[in-house]
Write an enzyme that holds these catalytic residues in place. Structure first.
Site, PDB file in Angstrom:
ATOM      1  N   LEU A 155      27.666  22.366 -14.623  1.00 20.73           N
ATOM      2  CA  LEU A 155      26.267  22.555 -14.961  1.00 20.73           C
ATOM      3  C   LEU A 155      25.592  21.198 -14.893  1.00 20.73           C
ATOM      4  O   LEU A 155      26.199  20.181 -15.232  1.00 20.73           O
ATOM      5  CB  LEU A 155      26.117  23.132 -16.383  1.00 20.73           C
ATOM      6  CG  LEU A 155      26.625  24.547 -16.640  1.00 20.73           C
ATOM      7  CD1 LEU A 155      26.469  24.892 -18.125  1.00 20.73           C
ATOM      8  CD2 LEU A 155      25.906  25.576 -15.787  1.00 20.73           C
ATOM      9  N   ASP A 156      24.333  21.177 -14.463  1.00 18.41           N
ATOM     10  CA  ASP A 156      23.596  19.924 -14.422  1.00 18.41           C
ATOM     11  C   ASP A 156      23.476  19.346 -15.832  1.00 18.41           C
ATOM     12  O   ASP A 156      23.566  20.073 -16.832  1.00 18.41           O
ATOM     13  CB  ASP A 156      22.205  20.137 -13.834  1.00 18.41           C
ATOM     14  CG  ASP A 156      22.255  20.659 -12.408  1.00 18.41           C
ATOM     15  OD1 ASP A 156      23.239  20.365 -11.710  1.00 18.41           O
ATOM     16  OD2 ASP A 156      21.313  21.369 -12.006  1.00 18.41           O
ATOM     17  N   LYS A 157      23.227  18.052 -15.908  1.00 14.92           N
ATOM     18  CA  LYS A 157      23.164  17.345 -17.188  1.00 14.92           C
ATOM     19  C   LYS A 157      22.267  18.062 -18.209  1.00 14.92           C
ATOM     20  O   LYS A 157      22.648  18.235 -19.370  1.00 14.92           O
ATOM     21  CB  LYS A 157      22.667  15.922 -16.960  1.00 14.92           C
ATOM     22  CG  LYS A 157      22.432  15.125 -18.237  1.00 14.92           C
ATOM     23  CD  LYS A 157      21.813  13.759 -17.941  1.00 14.92           C
ATOM     24  CE  LYS A 157      21.461  13.034 -19.218  1.00 14.92           C
ATOM     25  NZ  LYS A 157      20.789  11.734 -18.965  1.00 14.92           N
TER      26      LYS A 157
ATOM     27  N   ARG B  71      17.409  25.630  -9.141  1.00 11.64           N
ATOM     28  CA  ARG B  71      16.267  24.704  -9.203  1.00 11.64           C
ATOM     29  C   ARG B  71      15.623  24.533  -7.829  1.00 11.64           C
ATOM     30  O   ARG B  71      14.396  24.543  -7.693  1.00 11.64           O
ATOM     31  CB  ARG B  71      16.725  23.366  -9.768  1.00 11.64           C
ATOM     32  CG  ARG B  71      17.293  23.474 -11.185  1.00 11.64           C
ATOM     33  CD  ARG B  71      18.060  22.231 -11.607  1.00 11.64           C
ATOM     34  NE  ARG B  71      17.187  21.057 -11.684  1.00 11.64           N
ATOM     35  CZ  ARG B  71      17.649  19.825 -11.865  1.00 11.64           C
ATOM     36  NH1 ARG B  71      18.952  19.602 -11.976  1.00 11.64           N
ATOM     37  NH2 ARG B  71      16.801  18.817 -11.940  1.00 11.64           N
TER      38      ARG B  71
END
Length: 314
Positions: A136-138, A239
Site C-alpha cells: 500500500l502507498d505510504k 490514483r
C-alpha cells in the site's frame, strides 16, 4: 544451514514434484530454486535438474542455506492487527507508514514493526521485504496481508495473480462521475518525465495491463464516495486511473490539484477497506474489513453537513 533427508518410496516421480508433495513448508518455486542453486543431492550427487526422475530407494538430501542477514532492525511500532494465525497476518496500516525500507526510508517502516512482532519473518519473500505479499502507498490506509511462511507467501501471491483474492477500496474523489459505475481498463507505467509518478502508458512503451472497477457509493455535493475493486495491482493504480478519468482522489499530492477541502488530512483519501482470500493452509475463506480511519470519517461528516446545508437552502 538446515539439512533435510528423504528416502524415495515410489518410482517415476519428477524431483521437484516429489519434494513439493513431501515438504509442505516450502513452495515448489522455492524448491526449484534450491535445486538450481545446487542445494539438492540425489544419492550423494548434486542434481541441478528439477525434471530429474527419482526412483524407489533413492536418497535425497536438501540443504537450505542460512538466511541472508537482514540489514534491518526490529522496531516496537504498534500494529493494528485485524487477523493473525501461524501462516498469515493482516494489519490495518495507518497513513504515513511506509511498507518496506527504501531510499529515504531506511527504518520506521511496516517491515521494521513486523520484525519485532514476528521474529521468524526474515527470509520469507525477500531480504528487504520479508513477508510482504502486496503493498500500500505510504498514505493509503487499510488492510494489508503479510505471510509468515514461504508457502503462505507463494500461495497468497498466486491468488493475487489468479484474481481469486479480492481487494476492495473506499475513496473520496473530486467531482461526480456521469454514470453510477464503470470499469477502467488502461495500462499503467512509470511517468515518462516525472519518475516519482505513474501514468497511463501504452503497453508498447512499458505500461502494464491495469483494470479498476468502480461504483458510486454516495454523492456529496461536488465530491463522491467511491467503491473501487482492483483486478490488477499496479503501483498507484487507483490514483492514476481516477485522475485520468477526471476524478482524482481528494488530497492526492501527486495526481490532484484540487482546492483545500477544509479538513486536516494526512494524505490521499483512499482506504483498503476489505481483503478477501483463501487461507493458504486451511483453504477457509477469509474476509477482513479494516475500519475507516478518523480523518476519513471526519471528511465524510463535514461533506454530508455541507451537502445537507446546500439542499436545505434550495
Amino acid at each position: 544451514m538446515i539439512e533435510i533427508s528423504l528416502q524415495i518410496e515410489e518410482n517415476g516421480e519428477r524431483l521437484d514434484l516429489y519434494l513439493a508433495q513431501n515438504l509442505s513448508d516450502l513452495s515448489r518455486s522455492r524448491l526449484q530454486q534450491l535445486i538450481a542453486e545446487g542445494n539438492v543431492q540425489v544419492n550423494g550427487k548434486i542434481c541441478l535438474s528439477k525434471k530429474a526422475t527419482v526412483q524407489k530407494g533413492d536418497h535425497i538430501l536438501i540443504q537450505i542455506p542460512d538466511v541472508q542477514p537482514l540489514d534491518l532492525k526490529a522496531e516496537n511500532i504498534p500494529l493494528d492487527i485485524l487477523y493473525e494465525d501461524d501462516a498469515l497476518l493482516i494489519v490495518n496500516k495507518p497513513a504515513g507508514l511506509v511498507v518496506h525500507p527504501a531510499p529515504g526510508h531506511p527504518d520506521g517502516t511496516l517491515v521494521n514493526a513486523l520484525l519485532a512482532h514476528c521474529p521468524n519473518l526474515p527470509g520469507i519473500g525477500g531480504v528487504q521485504r520479508p513477508g510482504i505479499v502486496h503493498r500500500l502507498d505510504k498514505d493509503t490506509t487499510g488492510a494489508i496481508a503479510i505471510a509468515k511462511t514461504d508457502f503462505a507467501q507463494q500461495h497468497l501471491q498466486a491468488q493475487l495473480k489468479a484474481k481469486t483474492a479480492r481487494r476492495d477500496y473506499l475513496g473520496v474523489v473530486y467531482g461526480v462521475p456521469a454514470t453510477p459505475k464503470g470499469k477502467i481498463d488502461l495500462p499503467v507505467g512509470r511517468h515518462p518525465v516525472d519518475r516519482k509518478k505513474m501514468a497511463v502508458v501504452p503497453i508498447e512503451k512499458g505500461g502494464r495491463n491495469a483494470i479498476t472497477h468502480w461504483e458510486i457509493i454516495e454523492r456529496l455535493d461536488n465530491y463522491t464516495l467511491m467503491h473501487f475493486q482492483l483486478e490488477t495491482g499496479r503501483t498507484h493504480q487507483i490514483r492514476v486511473h481516477s485522475a485520468y478519468i477526471g476524478h482524482p482522489i481528494v488530497n492526492d499530492p501527486l495526481y490532484s490539484s484540487g482546492k483545500n477541502i477544509g479538513v486536516n488530512l494526512p494524505g490521499q483519501v483512499l482506504h483498503a477497506w476489505k481483503l478477501q482470500l483463501i487461507h493458504p493452509v486451511t483453504s477457509d475463506f477469509i474476509s477482513v474489513t479494516a475500519p475507516l480511519p478518523t480523518a476519513f470519517l471526519t471528511l465524510l461528516e463535514v461533506l454530508r453537513r455541507r451537502t445537507s446545508a446546500i439542499i436545505s437552502n434550495i
